[in-house]
Design a protein around this motif. Sequence first.
Motif, PDB file in Angstrom:
ATOM      1  N   THR A 113      -3.118  -0.230  71.514  1.00  0.00           N
ATOM      2  CA  THR A 113      -1.689   0.015  71.725  1.00  0.00           C
ATOM      3  C   THR A 113      -0.884  -0.745  70.684  1.00  0.00           C
ATOM      4  O   THR A 113       0.220  -0.334  70.327  1.00  0.00           O
ATOM      5  CB  THR A 113      -1.248  -0.462  73.118  1.00  0.00           C
ATOM      6  OG1 THR A 113      -1.621  -1.824  73.260  1.00  0.00           O
ATOM      7  CG2 THR A 113      -1.898   0.355  74.202  1.00  0.00           C
ATOM      8  N   SER A 114      -1.407  -1.883  70.214  1.00  0.00           N
ATOM      9  CA  SER A 114      -0.675  -2.659  69.221  1.00  0.00           C
ATOM     10  C   SER A 114      -1.463  -2.782  67.924  1.00  0.00           C
ATOM     11  O   SER A 114      -0.903  -2.905  66.857  1.00  0.00           O
ATOM     12  CB  SER A 114      -0.410  -4.071  69.751  1.00  0.00           C
ATOM     13  OG  SER A 114       0.384  -4.003  70.899  1.00  0.00           O
ATOM     14  N   LEU A 115      -2.771  -2.765  68.072  1.00  0.00           N
ATOM     15  CA  LEU A 115      -3.628  -3.119  66.952  1.00  0.00           C
ATOM     16  C   LEU A 115      -4.835  -2.178  66.952  1.00  0.00           C
ATOM     17  O   LEU A 115      -5.616  -2.187  67.892  1.00  0.00           O
ATOM     18  CB  LEU A 115      -4.083  -4.568  67.186  1.00  0.00           C
ATOM     19  CG  LEU A 115      -5.189  -5.137  66.337  1.00  0.00           C
ATOM     20  CD1 LEU A 115      -4.640  -5.427  64.955  1.00  0.00           C
ATOM     21  CD2 LEU A 115      -5.708  -6.413  66.971  1.00  0.00           C
ATOM     22  N   SER A 116      -4.947  -1.353  65.920  1.00  0.00           N
ATOM     23  CA  SER A 116      -6.107  -0.461  65.891  1.00  0.00           C
ATOM     24  C   SER A 116      -6.806  -0.583  64.546  1.00  0.00           C
ATOM     25  O   SER A 116      -6.318  -1.267  63.644  1.00  0.00           O
ATOM     26  CB  SER A 116      -5.689   0.981  66.167  1.00  0.00           C
ATOM     27  OG  SER A 116      -4.929   1.470  65.094  1.00  0.00           O
ATOM     28  N   ILE A 117      -7.941   0.077  64.443  1.00  0.00           N
ATOM     29  CA  ILE A 117      -8.749  -0.112  63.233  1.00  0.00           C
ATOM     30  C   ILE A 117      -9.378   1.216  62.801  1.00  0.00           C
ATOM     31  O   ILE A 117      -9.682   2.069  63.635  1.00  0.00           O
ATOM     32  CB  ILE A 117      -9.831  -1.206  63.474  1.00  0.00           C
ATOM     33  CG1 ILE A 117     -10.572  -1.549  62.187  1.00  0.00           C
ATOM     34  CG2 ILE A 117     -10.822  -0.764  64.552  1.00  0.00           C
ATOM     35  CD1 ILE A 117     -11.379  -2.822  62.282  1.00  0.00           C
ATOM     36  N   VAL A 118      -9.517   1.388  61.502  1.00  0.00           N
ATOM     37  CA  VAL A 118     -10.250   2.526  60.952  1.00  0.00           C
ATOM     38  C   VAL A 118     -11.446   1.943  60.216  1.00  0.00           C
ATOM     39  O   VAL A 118     -11.278   1.112  59.332  1.00  0.00           O
ATOM     40  CB  VAL A 118      -9.379   3.344  59.977  1.00  0.00           C
ATOM     41  CG1 VAL A 118     -10.177   4.485  59.384  1.00  0.00           C
ATOM     42  CG2 VAL A 118      -8.139   3.860  60.668  1.00  0.00           C
ATOM     43  N   LEU A 119     -12.628   2.357  60.621  1.00  0.00           N
ATOM     44  CA  LEU A 119     -13.817   1.751  60.019  1.00  0.00           C
ATOM     45  C   LEU A 119     -14.266   2.509  58.784  1.00  0.00           C
ATOM     46  O   LEU A 119     -13.888   3.657  58.545  1.00  0.00           O
ATOM     47  CB  LEU A 119     -14.959   1.690  61.029  1.00  0.00           C
ATOM     48  CG  LEU A 119     -14.715   0.749  62.213  1.00  0.00           C
ATOM     49  CD1 LEU A 119     -15.825   0.892  63.221  1.00  0.00           C
ATOM     50  CD2 LEU A 119     -14.606  -0.680  61.733  1.00  0.00           C
ATOM     51  N   GLN A 120     -15.089   1.831  58.021  1.00  0.00           N
ATOM     52  CA  GLN A 120     -15.515   2.312  56.712  1.00  0.00           C
ATOM     53  C   GLN A 120     -16.209   3.666  56.756  1.00  0.00           C
ATOM     54  O   GLN A 120     -15.834   4.589  56.052  1.00  0.00           O
ATOM     55  CB  GLN A 120     -16.465   1.275  56.146  1.00  0.00           C
ATOM     56  CG  GLN A 120     -16.869   1.538  54.728  1.00  0.00           C
ATOM     57  CD  GLN A 120     -17.561   0.320  54.167  1.00  0.00           C
ATOM     58  OE1 GLN A 120     -17.746  -0.675  54.853  1.00  0.00           O
ATOM     59  NE2 GLN A 120     -17.944   0.396  52.923  1.00  0.00           N
ATOM     60  N   SER A 121     -17.211   3.781  57.607  1.00  0.00           N
ATOM     61  CA  SER A 121     -17.981   5.021  57.603  1.00  0.00           C
ATOM     62  C   SER A 121     -17.694   5.815  58.862  1.00  0.00           C
ATOM     63  O   SER A 121     -18.093   5.443  59.952  1.00  0.00           O
ATOM     64  CB  SER A 121     -19.472   4.693  57.519  1.00  0.00           C
ATOM     65  OG  SER A 121     -20.198   5.827  57.933  1.00  0.00           O
ATOM     66  N   ALA A 122     -16.984   6.932  58.671  1.00  0.00           N
ATOM     67  CA  ALA A 122     -16.569   7.716  59.832  1.00  0.00           C
ATOM     68  C   ALA A 122     -17.763   8.344  60.531  1.00  0.00           C
ATOM     69  O   ALA A 122     -17.736   8.589  61.722  1.00  0.00           O
ATOM     70  CB  ALA A 122     -15.588   8.792  59.409  1.00  0.00           C
ATOM     71  N   MET A 123     -18.841   8.575  59.762  1.00  0.00           N
ATOM     72  CA  MET A 123     -20.039   9.156  60.384  1.00  0.00           C
ATOM     73  C   MET A 123     -20.539   8.239  61.487  1.00  0.00           C
ATOM     74  O   MET A 123     -20.917   8.665  62.557  1.00  0.00           O
ATOM     75  CB  MET A 123     -21.119   9.335  59.321  1.00  0.00           C
ATOM     76  CG  MET A 123     -22.408   9.936  59.834  1.00  0.00           C
ATOM     77  SD  MET A 123     -22.297  11.683  60.190  1.00  0.00           S
ATOM     78  CE  MET A 123     -22.495  11.774  61.941  1.00  0.00           C
ATOM     79  N   ASP A 124     -20.521   6.927  61.205  1.00  0.00           N
ATOM     80  CA  ASP A 124     -21.061   5.973  62.161  1.00  0.00           C
ATOM     81  C   ASP A 124     -20.030   5.530  63.181  1.00  0.00           C
ATOM     82  O   ASP A 124     -20.372   4.969  64.205  1.00  0.00           O
ATOM     83  CB  ASP A 124     -21.582   4.733  61.421  1.00  0.00           C
ATOM     84  CG  ASP A 124     -22.548   5.116  60.320  1.00  0.00           C
ATOM     85  OD1 ASP A 124     -23.246   6.126  60.496  1.00  0.00           O
ATOM     86  OD2 ASP A 124     -22.585   4.434  59.287  1.00  0.00           O
ATOM     87  N   ALA A 125     -18.761   5.755  62.869  1.00  0.00           N
ATOM     88  CA  ALA A 125     -17.720   5.217  63.749  1.00  0.00           C
ATOM     89  C   ALA A 125     -17.467   6.109  64.955  1.00  0.00           C
ATOM     90  O   ALA A 125     -16.848   5.678  65.908  1.00  0.00           O
ATOM     91  CB  ALA A 125     -16.422   5.027  62.970  1.00  0.00           C
ATOM     92  N   LEU A 126     -17.914   7.356  64.883  1.00  0.00           N
ATOM     93  CA  LEU A 126     -17.707   8.243  66.022  1.00  0.00           C
ATOM     94  C   LEU A 126     -19.003   8.358  66.803  1.00  0.00           C
ATOM     95  O   LEU A 126     -20.084   8.452  66.224  1.00  0.00           O
ATOM     96  CB  LEU A 126     -17.260   9.629  65.528  1.00  0.00           C
ATOM     97  CG  LEU A 126     -15.893   9.636  64.845  1.00  0.00           C
ATOM     98  CD1 LEU A 126     -15.645  10.974  64.161  1.00  0.00           C
ATOM     99  CD2 LEU A 126     -14.791   9.345  65.836  1.00  0.00           C
ATOM    100  N   ASN A 127     -18.875   8.346  68.114  1.00  0.00           N
ATOM    101  CA  ASN A 127     -20.051   8.451  68.978  1.00  0.00           C
ATOM    102  C   ASN A 127     -20.668   9.843  68.825  1.00  0.00           C
ATOM    103  O   ASN A 127     -20.012  10.840  69.114  1.00  0.00           O
ATOM    104  CB  ASN A 127     -19.617   8.198  70.426  1.00  0.00           C
ATOM    105  CG  ASN A 127     -20.794   8.086  71.367  1.00  0.00           C
ATOM    106  OD1 ASN A 127     -21.906   8.520  71.039  1.00  0.00           O
ATOM    107  ND2 ASN A 127     -20.562   7.516  72.520  1.00  0.00           N
TER     108      ASN A 127
END
Lengths: 346, 367
Positions: A113-127
Amino acid sequence: MTTTALTARNDAARPVGSDTVLDVDGLCVEYAGAGEPVRACTDVTFALRRGEILGIVGESGSGKSTLITALTRLQRPPAVTTAGRVLFHPQDGEEPVDLVRLTPRKLRALRWTSLSIVLQSAMDALNPVMRLGAQFVDALREHDRSMSHTAAWEEARRLLGLVGISADRARSYPHELSGGMRQRATIALALACRPELVVMDEPTTAVDVVMQRQILAQVLRLRREFGFAVVFVTHDLSLLLELADRIAVMYAGRIVELASATDVYRTPMHPYTRGLRDSFPPLHAPVTRLEGIPGSPPDLRALPSGCPFADRCPAVMERCRTELPLLEPHGGRSVACHLHDEGIRP
Amino acid sequence: MTATTGATGPAAAATGAVETSARHDRNRDRKRSGRRKGAFLARRLGFYLVAGWSAITLNFVIPRLMPGDPSAAIIDQLERVSGQALPPATLVSIQGLFGNPDDSLFEQYIAYLGQLARFDLGLSIVNFPVPVAELVAAGLPWTLLLVGTTTVLSFILGTALGVAAGWRAGSRFDAILTPLTTFLSSVPYFWVALLALWLFGFLWGWFPLSGGYDPNLVIAFEPAFIGSVLQYGILPAATIVFSAFGGWMLGMRNMTVTTVREDYVLLAQAKGLSPARVRWRYAARNAMLPQFTGFAMALGGVVGGALLTEIVFSYPGIGYLLFSALQKRDYPVMQGVFLLVTLTVLLANLIADSVYVWLDPRVREEK
């Protein structure tokens, strides 16, 4: 180079006030191993204004990824924050909270809600076994218990639309999307709960340059639309020059220069910053021989007593070998280099 | 194509058009993915039908490859055991299963299939003239009850402990439980079973020494009998769970350790989801996938019975039936049990495959 990039505000490197969303002060992160702990981030201090894009650039091992996991309290053992604070200033004028010391329960309410993140490898970041939309829905409904299942799915489709993914893709699984789509989806996901701050860890490394440009353009557009601040970590300075308002250059776990993107591009003060800038071919100028930075980053387990860049520095002085330069303000920007100490250069 | 949403502004028209076509796409996509899943399952089903047919046919061929005339040998043996000539119907049944030299192979095969379709597995030599199907039917519930329950229990227990240990690898819980389990699961099962029987059954007398129920009771669905089944079942069940949960736990722990480091687990934490949801929906859900295949195989093996358990505790299941058949060379019973086990394992694999398609969307992709 886009115009947005160069409209960077060129004021104090460390502003403090109601305009500030994040205030990092003296942050130190260590990796506790079997032997002597390794200090990956040392005395990191900076502030982030609302809606500002701060780029953090550095080589592999410079501590930039360690820094963002410490900022977001997502670090895993053996990484430990040993000193400093990360003050987050909520928008509604409430008391700032120190993310380093916040209880897990309060931290969890603040997340996304205040703090979010986008990780380096989208392949691994999504379940891989959950539909794309469901990964939006669980975040949305976690932070808004009154939201119905149907409404959350509708919102997921709307969010995907924001980054140019057609709504029917919400029912796809991650492996059914292209790499670029997945990366854009993780950006949309980061915006799901309207955060004030989005931390992005090299979100464009896994995609080709065309997609890279599209994603950067989208980040800038969405930032204009929603006004969130961004900490954007990358090893690619040329990319930050176009995207960021200000750039922090990290070397051996310290910020060695913090200045507006324009200043970093036109008048880099630290020899390392200059070296980084000169390592990229200019797009709109005749091709010349590129200057790299000789040598390699120092071993964090055995840092020299003086400036960690001394061994690779073209302008090294006697003093640099013994005395560690600290990050000092210099007319609206900061640099940690003896070249700019008072008395040596006016 | 018209805009169907109430959105306004320059982007609205475009968004509307996109959404209308999106709805069509969504329906088409759903149909397409349904069809893909269907095709996948149909192909698998075809494979299992062929495998099942092969198992049945091998069961037909193997006795006929034996030197001499196995059905004549069996008939001799039966007549010796019973001390009388066999009725003609029994002769036909035995010859159907083990070969009649007067018929062509094809005729024999058709007759054999016909008998199987009527669940006619022949007569037991040892318990003449009880049909094999009846013996199997009598043992099956005991085995399903004992081995089925303990397989599910040890899977659940092992998996839950594995998630707990793997979630915080290196914690005190993990540091104590994991080596201990490694040690315990390398102790040979028959030894555990004998020790348990000696301690709890013989020395302390807490549990009965052998059998599946109190022989003084009538087999009936009433409290006294059910109580006795539980009393007789606890010790063998406990030894099975004790020996089997460790394997599940170690497998699950190791998968969890690697899954916990995945970025999607990190992102789930970053989203502020509850720790339980992160642990189960993100980490355990994915770590469980390889575990699940093993579980389905284990379920297939349930019908074969826990041979050692049933021998040590003289438990009246399929395993014990097979053991006595082996000792006394009761070929028809052995044949029947083998056929049953083969077909169940195939069935379990088919179910595992089908459920896996549903559990892991990635295998639905056409290769």
